[in-house]
Design a protein around this motif. Structure first.
Motif, short mmCIF file in Angstrom:
data_model
loop_
_atom_site.label_atom_id
_atom_site.label_comp_id
_atom_site.label_asym_id
_atom_site.label_seq_id
_atom_site.Cartn_x
_atom_site.Cartn_y
_atom_site.Cartn_z
N ALA A 136 -9.31 -105.88 -15.56
CA ALA A 136 -10.54 -106.33 -16.22
C ALA A 136 -10.22 -106.81 -17.62
CB ALA A 136 -11.57 -105.19 -16.26
N THR A 137 -11.17 -107.52 -18.23
CA THR A 137 -11.11 -107.84 -19.64
C THR A 137 -12.51 -107.73 -20.22
OG1 THR A 137 -10.24 -109.39 -21.29
CG2 THR A 137 -11.42 -110.34 -19.42
N TYR A 138 -12.55 -107.29 -21.48
CA TYR A 138 -13.81 -107.02 -22.19
C TYR A 138 -13.84 -107.95 -23.40
CZ TYR A 138 -17.45 -103.87 -24.14
OH TYR A 138 -18.61 -103.31 -24.64
N PHE A 139 -14.08 -109.24 -23.14
CA PHE A 139 -13.88 -110.28 -24.14
C PHE A 139 -15.22 -110.62 -24.80
CE2 PHE A 139 -13.50 -114.63 -25.66
CZ PHE A 139 -12.29 -114.58 -26.32
N PRO A 166 -11.57 -118.05 -23.62
CA PRO A 166 -10.23 -118.46 -23.19
C PRO A 166 -10.32 -119.51 -22.10
CG PRO A 166 -10.44 -116.07 -23.26
CD PRO A 166 -11.82 -116.62 -23.40
N PRO A 167 -9.24 -120.23 -21.87
CA PRO A 167 -9.22 -121.17 -20.74
C PRO A 167 -9.49 -120.46 -19.42
CG PRO A 167 -7.29 -121.46 -22.16
CD PRO A 167 -7.97 -120.20 -22.61
N VAL A 168 -9.97 -121.22 -18.46
CA VAL A 168 -10.28 -120.65 -17.15
C VAL A 168 -9.09 -119.90 -16.58
CG1 VAL A 168 -10.70 -121.28 -14.74
CG2 VAL A 168 -12.15 -122.23 -16.55
N GLU A 169 -7.90 -120.48 -16.68
CA GLU A 169 -6.74 -119.85 -16.05
C GLU A 169 -6.40 -118.50 -16.69
OE1 GLU A 169 -5.27 -123.20 -18.84
OE2 GLU A 169 -6.86 -122.87 -17.36
N GLU A 170 -6.77 -118.30 -17.96
CA GLU A 170 -6.50 -117.01 -18.59
C GLU A 170 -7.51 -115.96 -18.14
OE1 GLU A 170 -5.90 -114.96 -23.00
OE2 GLU A 170 -6.13 -117.13 -22.82
N LEU A 171 -8.80 -116.27 -18.17
CA LEU A 171 -9.79 -115.31 -17.72
C LEU A 171 -9.66 -115.00 -16.24
CD1 LEU A 171 -13.21 -116.10 -19.47
CD2 LEU A 171 -11.59 -114.26 -19.95
N ALA A 172 -9.23 -115.99 -15.46
CA ALA A 172 -9.16 -115.82 -14.02
C ALA A 172 -8.03 -114.88 -13.59
CB ALA A 172 -8.98 -117.18 -13.34
N ARG A 173 -7.22 -114.41 -14.52
CA ARG A 173 -6.19 -113.42 -14.17
C ARG A 173 -6.81 -112.05 -13.86
NH1 ARG A 173 -1.90 -113.57 -19.01
NH2 ARG A 173 -3.80 -113.07 -20.18
N TYR A 174 -8.06 -111.84 -14.30
CA TYR A 174 -8.67 -110.52 -14.21
C TYR A 174 -9.70 -110.46 -13.08
CZ TYR A 174 -6.67 -110.39 -18.90
OH TYR A 174 -5.80 -110.47 -19.96
N ASP A 175 -9.91 -109.26 -12.56
CA ASP A 175 -10.85 -109.07 -11.46
C ASP A 175 -12.28 -108.85 -11.94
OD1 ASP A 175 -8.76 -109.20 -9.54
OD2 ASP A 175 -8.26 -107.11 -9.97
N VAL A 176 -12.44 -108.22 -13.10
CA VAL A 176 -13.76 -108.06 -13.74
C VAL A 176 -13.67 -108.68 -15.12
CG1 VAL A 176 -15.40 -106.44 -14.72
CG2 VAL A 176 -14.49 -106.03 -12.45
N PRO A 180 -10.96 -115.72 -6.45
CA PRO A 180 -12.10 -115.28 -5.62
C PRO A 180 -12.39 -113.79 -5.76
CG PRO A 180 -10.60 -116.69 -4.37
CD PRO A 180 -9.91 -116.36 -5.65
N ARG A 181 -11.47 -112.99 -6.31
CA ARG A 181 -11.71 -111.57 -6.52
C ARG A 181 -12.62 -111.31 -7.71
NH1 ARG A 181 -7.02 -107.94 -5.14
NH2 ARG A 181 -7.41 -106.93 -7.15
N LEU A 182 -12.79 -112.30 -8.58
CA LEU A 182 -13.41 -112.10 -9.88
C LEU A 182 -14.88 -111.77 -9.78
CD1 LEU A 182 -12.71 -114.17 -13.03
CD2 LEU A 182 -15.08 -113.88 -12.33
N ARG A 183 -15.30 -110.79 -10.63
CA ARG A 183 -16.71 -110.45 -10.81
C ARG A 183 -17.06 -110.62 -12.29
NH1 ARG A 183 -14.54 -108.58 -6.62
NH2 ARG A 183 -15.71 -107.82 -4.82
N LEU A 184 -18.13 -111.34 -12.55
CA LEU A 184 -18.49 -111.73 -13.90
C LEU A 184 -19.71 -110.94 -14.36
CD1 LEU A 184 -17.64 -113.83 -16.09
CD2 LEU A 184 -19.32 -115.38 -15.06
#
Length: 457
Positions: free
Chosen positions: A56-59, A66-76, A100-104
């Protein structure tokens, strides 16, 4: 300009009174018009279907994402609710396509009323919540703000006044603030159609950080003491509970996560976040945090299957051996149960990433599923068996389809004999620890963790 106050790094960004240099015209061009917003995003599948580790990330930076590719590394991914008004819908589509695992989750704080805000174009949701007009003046009802009997405002965060979230707050236009705030969450945040859930900050049975412990919750001219305001079953908690019920009833499939001292009740919330998780540098008792996390995630009255998150700050651009050890420790502790780990740098505007999060390139969820899917709190006391448990005082293990995780909470180095060969990860950030070697025993330093792979040992 969107704001008028100097930008600051908050340890917990609540309403972000920042100077943002983006022109209003550009903001308006990027924002999705309200009347063209799609229906709320469909709820993703069972979080327990995700393999491990879960990240997860708490940004909470307000000036850029961040760019899409950076945030997309995380699942939450937790970001401020205003980004749904600042970014085109395609940005969020790209995030989900990339992972596809990502939850926003939309970051929300309804407790801290700001003294001022920037422009409505940049703070559209907050303008609605706090009833700011085009001149930057708030018409928010004074009785819904926390005051002492002599009119002194109560604050729990600089440059803000705390709201009266109790169920004893005066009714205005037929509703108390808890009802008003809950409906704002649905009507002004969730309605954007880009979120999988809501992250409720400053959301607990008690507010420890308030600068007044006595204040007038019902406008009767008498200050109630804190033990008559806070705590389970008292007016503040009853107001929080009412708001949760409204939100859950109106958006039944949303993921709802609270941060703070919040009792989980009747499956209203999906779970809690543990900020500064198990971090002795932040004056936390590591074993207490781990025990609470393992127990509440397994047995709490959260909506099944639940979504828990642990959050740790590791310093600016973490890269030292000590940083790597702390990261291994926090992640291994999180892997004793089914939560998502959010490592941050110096603050909540600096995502961090470590070898153990994707196996040094093996990919998201490289460990697969755990052999024991939902361990009970006894995992911290029972001897290791069938894939999970204690290896002795302060030493724990949990096995997965494609590897194992070890955690040493003791103040002494501990050696672990393995029943078969495992492989250290082949790291790119910490190649000293994650050197790819095949091992049949390892020694964990005090307050350390280790992830080993069983793939091609």
């Amino acid at each position: 300009m969107p704001g008028t106050l100097a930008s600051r790094r908050f340890s917990r960004l609540r309403f972000a009174l920042t100077t943002v240099v983006t022109a209003v015209g550009l903001i308006a061009a990027c924002a999705t018009p309200v009347d063209e917003r799609p229906a709320p995003a469909p709820t993703p599948g069972d979080p327990h279907s995700l393999t491990f580790p879960r990240t997860a990330t708490y940004f909470l930076n307000q000036q850029d994402l961040p760019p899409v590719e950076e945030l997309a590394r995380y699942d939450v991914v937790v970001i401020d609710n205003e980004w749904a008004n600042r970014k085109p819908h395609e940005y969020f589509d790209e995030l989900r396509h990339a992972n596809p695992r990502l939850r926003l989750l939309a970051y929300v704080n309804v407790v801290d009323h700001p003294d001022q805000l920037g422009t409505e174009a940049y703070w559209a949701n907050r303008y609605a919540l706090w009833q700011f007009d085009e001149n930057g003046e708030s018409a928010f009802p004074e009785p819904w703000l926390a005051h002492t009997m002599d009119g002194t405002p109560v604050s729990e965060w600089p440059e803000s006044t705390m709201t009266n979230l109790t169920d004893q707050a005066p009714r205005i236009n037929g509703q108390i603030f808890a009802e008003y705030a809950a409906n704002w969450v649905v009507d002004d945040v969730w309605s954007a159609g880009v979120w999988d859930g809501i992250f409720l900050d400053v959301w607990g049975d008690r507010i420890y950080s308030a600068d007044r412990d006595h204040w007038d919750i019902d406008s009767d001219g008498t200050d109630e003491p804190d033990d008559s305001i806070y705590g389970f079953g008292n007016p503040w908690e009853r107001g929080v509970n009412l708001a949760e019920q409204i939100i859950r009833q109106r958006i039944p499939d949303a993921i709802l996560v609270a941060n703070g001292d919040r009792t989980l009740l009747t499956q209203q919330l999906d779970g809690r976040a543990w900020e500064k998780f198990a971090d002795p540098r932040a004056d936390r008792n590591p074993m207490f945090d781990i025990e609470q996390y393992v127990s509440l995630t397994a047995e709490g009255e959260h909506r099944r299957p639940g979504l828990a998150m642990t959050i740790d700050k590791l310093g600016a651009a973490p890269h030292s051996a000590q940083d790597f050890q702390r990261a291994r420790y926090f992640l291994a502790a999180t892997l004793l149960q089914n939560g998502f780990w959010a490592p941050m740098g110096a603050d909540y505007d600096e995502p961090a990433y470590f070898d153990e999060m994707d196996g040094g390139g093996l990919g998201p969820g490289y460990l697969g599923h755990p052999l024991v899917a939902d361990p009970s709190p006894a995992v911290l006391n029972d001897p290791y068996a069938d894939g999970v448990g204690s290896l002795g005082h302060g030493l724990f293990r949990r096995d997965f389809e494609h590897g194992t995780v070890l955690l040493n909470t003791d103040d002494k180095p501990r050696e672990v004999q393995l029943e078969k060969p495992f492989r250290r990860l082949q790291g790119v950030r910490d190649p000293s620890t994650n050197n790819g070697d095949t091992v049949t025993s390892v020694t964990l330093q005090p307050s350390d963790g280790l992830v080993l792979s069983s793939e091609n040992p």
